[in-house]
Scaffold this motif. Sequence first.
Motif, short mmCIF file in Angstrom:
data_model
loop_
_atom_site.label_atom_id
_atom_site.label_comp_id
_atom_site.label_asym_id
_atom_site.label_seq_id
_atom_site.Cartn_x
_atom_site.Cartn_y
_atom_site.Cartn_z
N PRO A 106 0.85 -1.19 0.00
CA PRO A 106 0.00 0.00 0.00
C PRO A 106 0.88 1.25 0.00
O PRO A 106 2.01 1.22 0.50
CB PRO A 106 -0.78 -0.12 1.31
N ALA A 107 0.38 2.29 -0.56
CA ALA A 107 1.16 3.53 -0.63
C ALA A 107 1.41 4.05 0.78
O ALA A 107 0.48 4.14 1.59
CB ALA A 107 0.41 4.57 -1.45
N PRO A 108 2.66 4.39 1.10
CA PRO A 108 2.93 4.92 2.43
C PRO A 108 2.26 6.28 2.60
O PRO A 108 2.21 7.08 1.68
CB PRO A 108 4.44 5.03 2.48
N GLN A 109 1.74 6.51 3.78
CA GLN A 109 1.08 7.78 4.05
C GLN A 109 2.13 8.81 4.42
O GLN A 109 2.94 8.58 5.30
CB GLN A 109 0.07 7.62 5.19
N GLY A 110 2.12 9.92 3.75
CA GLY A 110 3.07 10.98 4.02
C GLY A 110 2.60 11.85 5.18
O GLY A 110 1.51 11.68 5.72
N LYS A 111 3.44 12.77 5.54
CA LYS A 111 3.09 13.70 6.62
C LYS A 111 2.24 14.83 6.05
O LYS A 111 2.34 15.17 4.88
CB LYS A 111 4.37 14.29 7.22
N THR A 112 1.44 15.39 6.91
CA THR A 112 0.64 16.52 6.48
C THR A 112 1.52 17.77 6.43
O THR A 112 2.61 17.81 7.00
CB THR A 112 -0.53 16.78 7.44
N ARG A 113 1.03 18.77 5.76
CA ARG A 113 1.77 20.03 5.67
C ARG A 113 1.99 20.62 7.06
O ARG A 113 3.06 21.14 7.36
CB ARG A 113 0.99 21.01 4.78
N GLU A 114 0.98 20.50 7.90
CA GLU A 114 1.09 21.04 9.25
C GLU A 114 2.17 20.30 10.06
O GLU A 114 2.89 20.91 10.84
CB GLU A 114 -0.26 20.96 9.97
N GLN A 115 2.26 18.98 9.89
CA GLN A 115 3.28 18.21 10.59
C GLN A 115 4.69 18.63 10.16
O GLN A 115 5.59 18.77 10.98
CB GLN A 115 3.10 16.71 10.35
N VAL A 116 4.86 18.82 8.87
CA VAL A 116 6.17 19.23 8.34
C VAL A 116 6.53 20.62 8.86
O VAL A 116 7.67 20.86 9.28
CB VAL A 116 6.18 19.19 6.80
N LYS A 117 5.56 21.52 8.85
CA LYS A 117 5.83 22.88 9.34
C LYS A 117 6.16 22.86 10.83
O LYS A 117 7.05 23.59 11.28
CB LYS A 117 4.62 23.77 9.07
N ALA A 118 5.49 22.01 11.60
CA ALA A 118 5.78 21.90 13.04
C ALA A 118 7.18 21.33 13.27
O ALA A 118 7.91 21.80 14.15
CB ALA A 118 4.73 21.03 13.71
N GLU A 119 7.57 20.33 12.48
CA GLU A 119 8.90 19.76 12.61
C GLU A 119 9.98 20.79 12.26
O GLU A 119 11.02 20.85 12.92
CB GLU A 119 9.05 18.53 11.73
N LEU A 120 9.75 21.56 11.22
CA LEU A 120 10.70 22.60 10.84
C LEU A 120 10.82 23.65 11.94
O LEU A 120 11.93 24.07 12.30
CB LEU A 120 10.30 23.26 9.52
N ALA A 121 9.70 24.09 12.49
CA ALA A 121 9.73 25.09 13.56
C ALA A 121 10.50 24.56 14.76
O ALA A 121 11.30 25.28 15.37
CB ALA A 121 8.30 25.47 13.96
N GLU A 122 10.31 23.28 15.11
CA GLU A 122 11.02 22.67 16.23
C GLU A 122 12.52 22.58 15.94
O GLU A 122 13.35 22.85 16.81
CB GLU A 122 10.45 21.28 16.53
N ALA A 123 12.87 22.22 14.71
CA ALA A 123 14.29 22.14 14.34
C ALA A 123 14.95 23.50 14.39
O ALA A 123 16.09 23.64 14.84
CB ALA A 123 14.43 21.52 12.95
#
Length: 87
Positions: free
Chosen positions: A40-57
């Motif tokens: 099955p196609a792997p589920q990617g992260k949402t835009r909000e998750q990516v933005k939150a990870e970037l802000a934390e980094a």
Amino acid sequence: MQPVPQLSKENIMNTSRTLASALAAAVLAVSAGQVLAADPAPQGKTREQVKAELAEALRTGDIVAGGDSGMKLNELFPNRYPVKTSK
């Protein structure tokens, strides 16, 4: 009229190797297609998750600094970022 090619042991071996290689390639191609179709196609992260990870980094300095050092900002400037705690 063209002459009939002589059947020699070398010609037969080369032909059988070519056929075996073609058959192996065909089997691999079919099986690879089935394997890809089965996953099955792997589920990617949402835009909000990516933005939150970037802000934390950015907040923790856990992002690679520019230049050739290859170090992260929190490694180059540890006094500017909070200390990482192990989970």
